[in-house]
Structure formats: structure tokens, C-alpha cells
Design a protein around this motif. Structure first.
Motif, PDB file in Angstrom:
ATOM      1  N   ALA A   1       0.824  -1.205   0.000  1.00 14.96           N
ATOM      2  CA  ALA A   1       0.000   0.000   0.000  1.00 14.96           C
ATOM      3  C   ALA A   1       0.860   1.257   0.000  1.00 14.96           C
ATOM      4  CB  ALA A   1      -0.931  -0.004   1.202  1.00 14.96           C
ATOM      5  N   GLN A   2       1.948   1.236   0.751  1.00 16.59           N
ATOM      6  CA  GLN A   2       2.870   2.374   0.759  1.00 16.59           C
ATOM      7  C   GLN A   2       3.438   2.622  -0.633  1.00 16.59           C
ATOM      8  OE1 GLN A   2       5.595   0.977   3.897  1.00 16.59           O
ATOM      9  NE2 GLN A   2       5.138   2.882   4.980  1.00 16.59           N
ATOM     10  N   LEU A   3       3.857   1.557  -1.285  1.00  9.34           N
ATOM     11  CA  LEU A   3       4.470   1.662  -2.611  1.00  9.34           C
ATOM     12  C   LEU A   3       3.506   2.255  -3.630  1.00  9.34           C
ATOM     13  CD1 LEU A   3       6.942   0.868  -4.442  1.00  9.34           C
ATOM     14  CD2 LEU A   3       5.695  -1.264  -4.891  1.00  9.34           C
ATOM     15  N   LEU A   4       2.289   1.725  -3.670  1.00  9.42           N
ATOM     16  CA  LEU A   4       1.316   2.170  -4.666  1.00  9.42           C
ATOM     17  C   LEU A   4       0.845   3.596  -4.391  1.00  9.42           C
ATOM     18  CD1 LEU A   4      -0.812  -1.103  -4.919  1.00  9.42           C
ATOM     19  CD2 LEU A   4       0.871  -0.264  -6.577  1.00  9.42           C
ATOM     20  N   THR A   5       0.567   3.886  -3.125  1.00 11.51           N
ATOM     21  CA  THR A   5       0.095   5.229  -2.769  1.00 11.51           C
ATOM     22  C   THR A   5       1.191   6.266  -2.990  1.00 11.51           C
ATOM     23  OG1 THR A   5      -1.321   4.203  -1.085  1.00 11.51           O
ATOM     24  CG2 THR A   5      -1.051   6.589  -0.978  1.00 11.51           C
ATOM     25  N   SER A   6       2.414   5.932  -2.621  1.00 14.54           N
ATOM     26  CA  SER A   6       3.535   6.858  -2.810  1.00 14.54           C
ATOM     27  C   SER A   6       3.771   7.134  -4.287  1.00 14.54           C
ATOM     28  CB  SER A   6       4.804   6.289  -2.180  1.00 14.54           C
ATOM     29  OG  SER A   6       4.680   6.205  -0.774  1.00 14.54           O
ATOM     30  N   HIS A   7       3.584   6.114  -5.123  1.00 16.04           N
ATOM     31  CA  HIS A   7       3.764   6.310  -6.566  1.00 16.04           C
ATOM     32  C   HIS A   7       2.769   7.346  -7.090  1.00 16.04           C
ATOM     33  CE1 HIS A   7       4.711   5.449 -10.723  1.00 16.04           C
ATOM     34  NE2 HIS A   7       3.452   5.179 -10.969  1.00 16.04           N
ATOM     35  N   LEU A   8       1.536   7.272  -6.641  1.00 16.32           N
ATOM     36  CA  LEU A   8       0.532   8.253  -7.071  1.00 16.32           C
ATOM     37  C   LEU A   8       0.886   9.648  -6.552  1.00 16.32           C
ATOM     38  CD1 LEU A   8      -2.723   6.165  -6.503  1.00 16.32           C
ATOM     39  CD2 LEU A   8      -1.678   6.761  -8.697  1.00 16.32           C
ATOM     40  N   ILE A   9       1.306   9.723  -5.298  1.00 22.12           N
ATOM     41  CA  ILE A   9       1.672  11.018  -4.714  1.00 22.12           C
ATOM     42  C   ILE A   9       2.867  11.612  -5.449  1.00 22.12           C
ATOM     43  CG2 ILE A   9       2.550  12.152  -2.636  1.00 22.12           C
ATOM     44  CD1 ILE A   9       0.914  10.079  -1.015  1.00 22.12           C
ATOM     45  N   ASP A  10       3.842  10.777  -5.782  1.00 24.27           N
ATOM     46  CA  ASP A  10       5.020  11.254  -6.516  1.00 24.27           C
ATOM     47  C   ASP A  10       4.650  11.815  -7.880  1.00 24.27           C
ATOM     48  OD1 ASP A  10       6.633  10.493  -4.423  1.00 24.27           O
ATOM     49  OD2 ASP A  10       7.286   8.613  -5.356  1.00 24.27           O
ATOM     50  N   ASN A  11       3.523  11.374  -8.412  1.00 20.12           N
ATOM     51  CA  ASN A  11       3.050  11.864  -9.709  1.00 20.12           C
ATOM     52  C   ASN A  11       2.053  13.011  -9.569  1.00 20.12           C
ATOM     53  OD1 ASN A  11       3.991  10.223 -12.276  1.00 20.12           O
ATOM     54  ND2 ASN A  11       3.865   8.777 -10.578  1.00 20.12           N
ATOM     55  N   GLY A  12       1.980  13.579  -8.360  1.00 18.74           N
ATOM     56  CA  GLY A  12       1.187  14.783  -8.157  1.00 18.74           C
ATOM     57  C   GLY A  12      -0.244  14.574  -7.703  1.00 18.74           C
ATOM     58  N   HIS A  13      -0.636  13.349  -7.375  1.00 15.10           N
ATOM     59  CA  HIS A  13      -2.012  13.083  -6.940  1.00 15.10           C
ATOM     60  C   HIS A  13      -2.146  13.323  -5.444  1.00 15.10           C
ATOM     61  CE1 HIS A  13      -3.310  11.388 -10.809  1.00 15.10           C
ATOM     62  NE2 HIS A  13      -2.069  10.970 -10.890  1.00 15.10           N
ATOM     63  N   GLU A  14      -3.202  14.019  -5.069  1.00 13.42           N
ATOM     64  CA  GLU A  14      -3.441  14.344  -3.664  1.00 13.42           C
ATOM     65  C   GLU A  14      -4.768  13.812  -3.152  1.00 13.42           C
ATOM     66  OE1 GLU A  14      -2.997  18.551  -3.199  1.00 13.42           O
ATOM     67  OE2 GLU A  14      -0.828  18.502  -3.527  1.00 13.42           O
ATOM     68  N   ASN A  15      -5.773  13.760  -3.998  1.00 13.05           N
ATOM     69  CA  ASN A  15      -7.082  13.234  -3.605  1.00 13.05           C
ATOM     70  C   ASN A  15      -7.194  11.802  -4.129  1.00 13.05           C
ATOM     71  OD1 ASN A  15      -7.998  15.669  -2.348  1.00 13.05           O
ATOM     72  ND2 ASN A  15      -8.348  16.510  -4.387  1.00 13.05           N
TER      73      ASN A  15
END
Length: 208
Positions: free
Chosen positions: A31-45
């Protein structure tokens, strides 16, 4: 082990009994890996769709991993965007569970606010993508999505996914286990696999 018979449990839960060696997956790390990947690509919501929770099981660890990662980055954790699907729904079939979860996000009027979805696995992501298309939402142009398992049945989706290197890890651990038995060694084998991310085309980069 307690009975004097060598044993090794594959894909065990982390609460494996004392005295039994095991190979397990780091589901919190997934979950950390997948969520961090989205955050690294600018996703916040970010929304999370998953199976029903149970104390100490893989579902719980992944849920906590998503929530904790969002909180660590100071991002909102919207209760309505954490969508569980009861296992009894469609007898646990993941594709319709994904459709159902996206329908619940739509009913909560969140689809226009979220930019990304973490799905519990690739089949659930496939169902979610199908429902999103029905609602006029494109992946990744309107909503990005990531799954887990690197499922060959979902390769046509160009889905970014995580997976555990089980074949490689199981081969290594089994050889070590056999060596221990042959040499009458009593070392307890405990190994937790970290996930690997496979990037494809289901995540839109927002922070250009």
C-alpha cells in the motif's frame, strides 16, 4: 517444529505461530508503494477500494498502508473515499467488486474530486475501469488507477501494478530450508517479501 518435523509455511500471514518458519508478503509495504507512486506523480485526492477488513489480515495491512502514507504526506483521508466491499457481495468476485466500489464513489459524488484510485488487486482495478468508462471517465486522463498482483489476465489494461517476487523468493527460501534439513540445522527461516512496482500506462503525471 514442535512435533519434530521440519516445516516451512509459504505465503503465511505475519502472525504465523512461533517456531514455524515462513515466507510472507509485506502487505503494508504494498500500500505504501502504490500510494507513494501516485503522490510522486502529483495526486493528492486518492481513493482506496478494497475487500472487507479483518483484524490482522492482509486487507487490514493494506488499508493502514494507504491511510498512513496519505497522512505522512499531509494529504486528506476522506472516509467516503475508503470504500470496502463486503466479501459476500458477488461471492467475493473481484471484477464486480471493483464496479460496485466505483459506483459507491459515484453515489458519494467523489468521482469529480478524486484524481486517483488504489485498487486492492488488478481484477478489482479492471472492474473499476469498466465502471469508470460507463460513467464517462477515462483512465488515466480523468482518473489514474493502480492495482496489485501484476495479473497476466489484466495486461491489456496497461495497468500500473505491484507484485511480490514469489517465484524467486520461494526458490531461494526452499533451497535454504532443504540445506538446513540436510545439515540438521535448526535456524528459523523467516522472510518477508517487499513488493516491486511495474509502471505501465494507467497513471497520469499531474506535476509536469
Amino acid at each position: 517444529r514442535k512435533c519434530g518435523v521440519p516445516a516451512l509455511c509459504m505465503l503465511a500471514k505475519l502472525e504465523a505461530e512461533d517456531g514455524l518458519g515462513y515466507l510472507a508478503g509485506n502487505h503494508y509495504g504494498v500500500a505504501q508503494l502504490l500510494t507513494s507512486h501516485l503522490i510522486d506523480n502529483g495526486h493528492e485526492n486518492i481513493a482506496y477500494i478494497y475487500g472487507e477488513l479483518g483484524d490482522g489480515d492482509d486487507h487490514y495491512y493494506r488499508y493502514r498502508g494507504v491511510v498512513d502514507t496519505l497522512m505522512e504526506h499531509g494529504l486528506p483521508v476522506l472516509k467516503e473515499a475508503m470504500v470496502p466491499v463486503e466479501y459476500s457481495y458477488c461471492a467475493g468476485a473481484w471484477f464486480p467488486n471493483g464496479e460496485y466500489a466505483v459506483a459507491k464513489l459515484h453515489e458519494s459524488r467523489l468521482l469529480d474530486n478524486i484524481t486517483a484510485i488504489v485498487a486492492f488487486n488488478d481484477q478489482m482495478a479492471e472492474g473499476a475501469i469498466s465502471k469508470l468508462a460507463e460513467l464517462g471517465k477515462r483512465v488515466p486522463e480523468d482518473i489514474s488507477i493502480v492495482g496489485f498482483d501484476n495479473d497476466p489476465r489484466c495486461r491489456h489494461l496497461a495497468l500500473t501494478s505491484g507484485f511480490f517476487p514469489f517465484a524467486e523468493s520461494a526458490n531461494r527460501v526452499t533451497k535454504r530450508f532443504i540445506d538446513n534439513v540436510d545439515n540438521r540445522e535448526k535456524d528459523l527461516i523467516v522472510e518477508v517479501m517487499d513488493p516491486i512496482l511495474v509502471e505501465r500506462g494507467s497513471v497520469r503525471k499531474l506535476n509536469q
